[in-house]
Enzyme design. Structure first.
Site: not given
Lengths: 675, 625
Positions: B103, B142, B385
């Protein structure tokens, strides 16, 4: 797409020019944003005053919210106290007073993070419940902040049901004192704002006992901390209740009282007193108690609740014209996400709702001011209607705004989840409003109880107050709509809402009646009908809001362009409500299946119409960037640069974390040695 | 479980009282400890690992999470054998900790829009990585901000002057040993979020950063030393991974909702409020019809989603077998279905968790309830997702395709086979009007039929509207966009049908009579409550009459009363340990008030009896006024 500047590295502060995507939206406005802002403010003069006050607040670095999202609970509390103190200075300097309409402007400018809001409730309760002597003694001290007060009603084990509160105040004729006690842990005062760390005094609600007899709940002024060193008074245990979903700047507190004595004069005595010999005297009607609750509910709607939805709409609509995603047409640039029908369907009905609620609130304020004057003059006729109206509207408006802010948050995708978007802050704050000042379900049921009474009055041929007069209209015939255009006639949809409200109430009331006639005790019957009664109360409130929106639009005759766009919003609000609750409208066959298809078509067409004015419509709310405090929603639309710059300010990027040295490094080695 | 609970090293201060930096540190400490312990105890079975992790971390999120899942997974599945030999040992040994950087700040769901570039330089046999714009900065991965020293970066591959689309590269980002960012790399934490405080979601910007040619993951596509690009074979295989991840999210929807229900229902049976019968003690709030109406449909939903999660996992494993044998027939349907179910369950659970919180009144708003935490941790699954609306539209695309197939005379199979009926007996109001008597509101099987009819009606309506738009306009995309609200409705109806069907099917597998009885009530409640919330669809299609709708409302209320005696037992059956629940309100022993008080005393604001703000601000002001 923002290119790096020539040095190859983006560092400059955000530039002055507006993002071209946002600029283009503003060029095509069908109306004057400035004039609509004036309509919302209730006149251009008010807009000017508001902006001037906002400017004063924004200029002062003490009021800056720049670090808000990075602060700990302790830091936020301290900042809020500091702001409250500074605000007091400013008010003295500028001669601003608390009870003038301008108050709302500086609270709006502050964006909420300021301490001592419950201190105001403390003062208001003394003004409403105290004798003239008590007012003369306590109010000047509170005005000067020589004492800081809180309002301690809710207990750990008891909220909405006041008679269940357990704190006791026992009068002793020999010492002429009340002794206050927290008999068990569930009786501990819990939640009052400003209580945990700040307050020196509290209006405490306790069950009054005189000579072994309980006289019910009464208010007492209790000193809880020393004025010298701020330590808890003897017998007092007080502290902060710990972190919450938001409101970290407020020290919501707990309070335990063990044989704390206060003089007889500290019982607030406008409506009841205990005489020196222990005689209990009641005077006048304490119905005025309701008035304090109504005041608080009406105030919270404009101070906290409706602006939260308006801000969330501003942020998400602006972001949705800057954010581009996928392609609508092959070969073209990626489309603005607001051009997707599904995105419009999420945001534009909320925009319409934000306007509907703004106008509803304006009406309630007017209605309330009139009622307030009458009640102060001793005429209580309008009280039940005012109470029922504000209960239901508090519940439905907080429901709308909370659900709406959450939709806005998710409509901004991943970035909405970042605290820097401002949306988590707005959502978590407004979400509290569904339970404070009366749990929404309980409030809907209060409105329902009033409606059931009114319906009985209608059946008995008695007159009814204006807001429920519609119950006496007949409900025959069916909707005659044949085209999409027919659906854009306000009379048509207003009637559909009226019929639905009327039917749901009649059905619930009939069921209640049937249960009682079949031998059920009234309270059992009531409990078994509560799901239906809540639905009826909601339908009533929705009808009132639609009706008020229609009336407001009709009065905008001097502003043709604004009237036109507001009419579109009103249509959208009404048709979206039908579209989202089709079953209610189809159930008795008033609207047919074919007509419902027209509703859907008409509603979807309106989305496209409002789409082109979406940005001007949020601009008209006229929130400053400081007000929004959002990297996604600022006026100039430089979303990505702001996100990047703000992220750098995060303490996680500035403080050295021991995580690597202490844990990661040994982990590598530890794992290695085992391989 | 006991292994962890008794280990003092896993104890730590309540996260609610810590700052983000402190929470991050606790999470890293626990992750590190967990890895050591797993090795120490020799736990290797995936299921055991899962339970062990769940106990170690509780409800805490894990900065190393992406290393174990996406990063390792990508290496295992997209590397050549040579690459695997090089990278996997380092990964297992945690010499490198990696994340998965896809992303970007300006681009999420639409992968083709990603802007990061990897340009091949044959002279040095290196790729040059660049973040050409602000919007192209990698944002959100993350563990990227502070934890990882490697990342798999997705970038547009340029070679011989041509763009070859998105490919994956292994990129070192921090110096081994010092953990400092490498030259050409700008990396950091993206700041505070709604939740996930322990996670260092990060940003990554690359300026002419060079990596060797071998760092491109080359199992499928390749770049030869001279820059020649070799295309991959099929891209359908990636469906498998997506289905798997979505099935995890469905499972997470069920679990999160189960946790929220456990807390709200236990609290509602301990909390007393007002009076139902004058003169009697205050009743448990769970005795109020309005409270039951808020919570029991959610409880039924939690059980329903549990079935769906189990079904998806089972189907995934079954189909994986087929895929390995080269049979991809069922994959498109499962892929489409998993998208919709991911969206359907996560939307419902998201709203349900908040309803549970609000059903706990003011105390639900305190962090001690644990509900704010469950909510903020769960809610991003509506966007990550695959954003939910986009997911719903993917399912819709499959539904429309199946509908078109049926219209042209072909039969379809699987969950959409009901569309086959459309061609034979067109759903027409007159015909359906004869049907209502057929729907028995006490029979789950009959309700499955009702949901099926609703789904077929909405799919047909959406497909016809799309057709109408297409005849009016030229562009496929434009027509699709103008029908998307209808399409999402159709998908939702389809998913709702699937959930009711799976829950009903589950009933026949229960042998214990008492359990069967209570589960039947839950299943009925789930189905009837869903109808009561969408009466318009059922009325408009003529599936139910007005009188039946009134009966449905009535029956829902009867079921609330029937479930009431078993409510606490039904949440106890989820078997959450108090540690995992992380809630003072939801404690198994119900001693909430004394524990709330104990919890509050630890609040940071209570560290001193007089807060420093008093000396700094209040006292000086009082002196002045």
């Amino acid at each position: 797409m923002a290119q790096w500047n020539r040095s190859g590295y983006f560092r400059s502060s955000v530039s002055r020019d507006v993002n071209p995507d946002l600029k283009a939206e503003r060029r095509t406005a069908s109306f004057s944003v400035e004039r609509l802002t004036a309509v919302l403010d209730g006149g251009a003069d008010n807009t000017r005053t508001r902006r001037a006050m906002e400017a004063v607040i924004h200029r002062d670095p003490v009021f800056s919210r720049e670090k808000q999202y990075f602060q700990s609970q302790n830091e936020r509390y301290e900042a809020a106290v500091r702001k409250a103190v500074r605000l007091k200075e400013k008010m003295l300097q500028r001669g601003w007073t608390e009870n003038r309409p301008e108050t709302k402007y500086f609270y709006r400018a502050l964006g909420g993070d300021v301490a001592f809001n419950v201190h105001r409730v403390f003062k208001n309760s003394i003004l409403a419940l105290g004798t003239d002597e008590q007012i003369a003694k306590w109010i000047p001290l509170a005005e000067k902040y020589h004492i800081i007060g809180t309002y301690a009603q809710t207990e750990l084990g008891h909220g909405t049901f006041l008679r269940g509160l357990e704190t006791t105040a026992t009068f002793d004729t020999s010492t002429q004192e009340f002794t206050l006690n927290t008999p068990r842990i569930s009786a501990m005062k819990w939640w009052p704002g400003d209580l945990g760390r700040s307050a020196t005094h509290a209006v405490v609600f306790a069950q009054l006992y005189v000579k072994g007899e309980c006289y019910g709940l009464h208010p007492f002024i209790v000193q809880i901390r020393s004025l010298r060193d701020h330590l808890p008074a003897p017998g007092v245990t007080v502290g902060d209740i710990g972190p919450k979903m938001n409101f970290e700047h407020i020290d919501n507190g707990y309070l335990m009282l063990q044989s704390v004595t206060i003089p007889r004069e500290n019982m607030l005595g406008r409506f009841s007193q205990v005489l020196p010999d222990g005689t209990y005297v009641k005077r006048g009607s304490d119905k005025i108690n309701y008035l304090t609750m109504i005041v608080t509910r009406v105030e919270m709607l404009w101070v906290e609740v409706i602006p939260a939805l308006q801000k969330a709409c501003t942020i998400s609509v602006r972001y949705s014209v800057v954010r581009r995603q996928s392609k609508l047409n092959p070969g073209e640039a990626e489309a603005k996400i607001l051009d997707y029908q599904t995105q419009q369907q999420k945001l534009l009905p909320l925009l319409a709702t934000a306007y509907a609620l703004h106008f509803m609130n304006a009406y309630v304020n007017k209605f309330y001011s009139k009622g307030y004057t009458e009640i102060r003059e001793g005429n209580f006729d309008s009280l039940p209607e005012l109470h029922a109206l504000t209960s239901g509207l508090k519940a439905i408006i907080t429901d709308y705004c909370t659900a709406g802010a959450e939709v806005c948050l998710r409509a901004c995708g991943g970035h909405g989840y970042s605290a820097l978007s401002g949306l988590p802050f707005l959502y978590t704050k407004v979400a509290a409003s569904c339970t404070y000042e009366g749990d929404n379900t309980v409030l809907f049921l209060q409105t329902a109880r009033y409606l059931v009474k009114c319906l009985a009055a209608v059946h008995a041929g008695q007159p009814t107050p204006p807001s429920v007069a519609y119950l006496s209209l007949t409900n025959s015939g069916k909707c005659w709509v044949r085209t999409e255009a027919d659906l854009l006639k306000p009379d048509i949809y207003a009637e559909a809402y009226r019929r639905r409200a009327s039917r749901l109430l009649s059905t619930a009331a009939a069921k209640l009646q049937a249960l009682i006639q079949s031998g059920a005790e009234e309270y059992v019957a009531w409990n078994r009908c509560t799901v239906q009664l809540v639905q009826a109360a909601k339908a009533h409130c929705q009808y009132i809001i639609v009706k008020n929106f229609i009336d407001t639009v009709e009065k905008l005759t001097n502003e043709a362009e604004i009237q036109k766009i507001m009419k579109h919003l009103c249509d959208l609000f009404a048709l979206h409500g039908i579209f989202s609750n089709t079953g209610d409208f189809l159930h008795d066959g008033y609207i047919s299946g074919d007509q419902m298809d027209l509703v859907t078509a008409s509603y979807l067409d309106l989305l496209a119409v409002i789409r082109s004015d979406a940005v001007p419509l949020v601009d008209a709310f006229d929130f400053t960037d400081e007000n929004l405090n959002s990297a996604l929603g600022s006026y100039d639309g430089h979303v990505y640069q702001r996100l990047y710059e703000w992220a750098q300010k995060s303490p996680t990027n500035q403080q050295v974390s021991r995580a690597y040295e202490s844990y990661l490094k040994p982990l590598f080695q530890g794992a290695l040695s085992k391989l | 479980e006991a292994l962890v609970l008794n280990d003092p090293e896993f104890q730590h201060e309540d996260l609610n009282f810590l700052s983000r930096s402190q929470r991050y540190e606790v999470a890293i400490r626990k992750s590190a400890l967990m890895v050591m312990k797993l090795r120490e105890y020799g736990i290797a079975d995936p299921d055991e690992i899962y339970w062990f992790k769940r106990m170690c971390l509780g409800s805490c999120v894990e900065p190393l999470g992406l290393h174990f899942s996406m990063f390792t997974n990508a290496l295992q599945n997209q590397c050549t054998v040579t690459q695997q030999d090089k990278w996997l040992p380092l990964t297992y040994g945690l010499q490198i900790i990696g994340t998965y950087a896809q992303t970007e700040m300006g681009h999420g769901t639409h992968l083709r829009g990603l802007e990061t570039t990897a340009t091949y330089d044959p002279a040095t046999q290196e790729f040059i990585l660049n973040s050409p714009t602000v919007t192209s900065i990698k944002w959100w991965p993350g563990g990227l901000g502070k934890t990882s020293n490697y990342a798999i970066v997705l970038a547009q591959l340029y070679t011989q002057g041509q763009c070859k689309g998105l490919h994956a590269f292994i990129v070192p980002i921090r110096q081994m040993g010092t953990h400092e960012p490498l030259p050409g790399i700008t990396v950091g934490d993206i700041g505070p979020k709604f939740g996930y405080d322990e996670m260092d979601n990060g940003y990554l910007k690359m300026d002419n950063f060079r990596i060797p040619r071998e760092n491109m993951l080359m199992k499928y596509a390749k770049v030869e030393p001279d820059g020649t690009y070799v295309k991959p074979l099929s891209d359908k295989l990636t469906y498998g991974t997506m289905v798997f991840i979505r099935s995890l999210i469905v499972g997470d929807s069920a679990r999160s909702l189960c946790r929220a229900c456990t807390i709200a229902i236990r609290y509602s049976s301990v909390r007393h409020q007002s009076e139902l019968t004058p003169g009697e003690p205050e009743p448990q709030i769970l005795d109020y019809q309005t409270q039951q109406y808020k919570l029991f449909p959610l409880l039924a939903t939690a059980y329903a989603f549990h079935c769906v999660g189990a079904y998806m996992k089972k189907t995934y494993h079954r189909i994986t077998g087929d895929i390995n044998q080269g049979n991809l027939r069922e994959l498109p349907e499962l892929h489409a279905l998993s998208a919709g179910l991911k969206a359907f369950t996560s939307w419902t659970a998201n709203a349900g968790i908040e309803e549970c919180r609000m059903a706990c009144g003011g105390h639900g708003y305190s962090r001690c309830s644990g509900l704010p935490d469950i909510y903020v941790t769960f809610t991003p699954s509506c966007t990550y997702e695959g954003e939910n609306t986009v997911m719903m539209l993917q399912t819709a695309r499959f539904l429309v395709k199946s509908y078109t197939q049926v219209s042209s005379g072909q039969l379809v199979s699987g969950m959409v086979s009901y569309l086959n009926d459309l061609s034979g007996q067109r759903i027409q109001p007159q015909q359906v009007a004869a049907r209502p008597t057929a729907v028995l509101i006490n029979d789950p099987a009959s309700l499955v039929e009702a949901y099926k009819l609703r789904a077929s009606r909405l799919v047909e309506a959406a497909a016809k509207n799309l057709q109408a738009e297409l005849t009016r306009r030229k562009s496929q995309e434009d027509s699709w966009n103008r029908t998307s609200v209808d399409l999402v409705r159709a998908s939702e109806a389809h998913c709702h049908y699937v959930v009711v069907k799976l829950f009903t099917a589950q009933l026949s597998e229960i042998n214990d009579a008492a359990v069967h009885a209570v589960m039947s009530n839950l299943c009925l409640l789930y189905a009837l409550y869903g109808i009561s919330k969408h009466t318009g669809d059922f009325l408009q299609a003529g599936i139910l009459t007005n009188a039946q709708v009134t009966q449905v409302y009535q029956r829902v209320k009867e079921l609330l009363a029937a479930i009431r005696p078993n409510a606490v037992a039904l949440v106890d059956a989820f078997d959450f340990h108090d540690n995992h629940l992380g809630s003072v309100l939801g404690r198994y022993d119900g001693n909430i008030y004394e524990n709330m008080f104990e919890w509050a005393k630890k609040s940071p604001l209570n560290k001193t009896e007089v807060h420093e703000s008093f000396h700094k601000h209040l006292k000086p002001m009082q002196a002045k006024l």
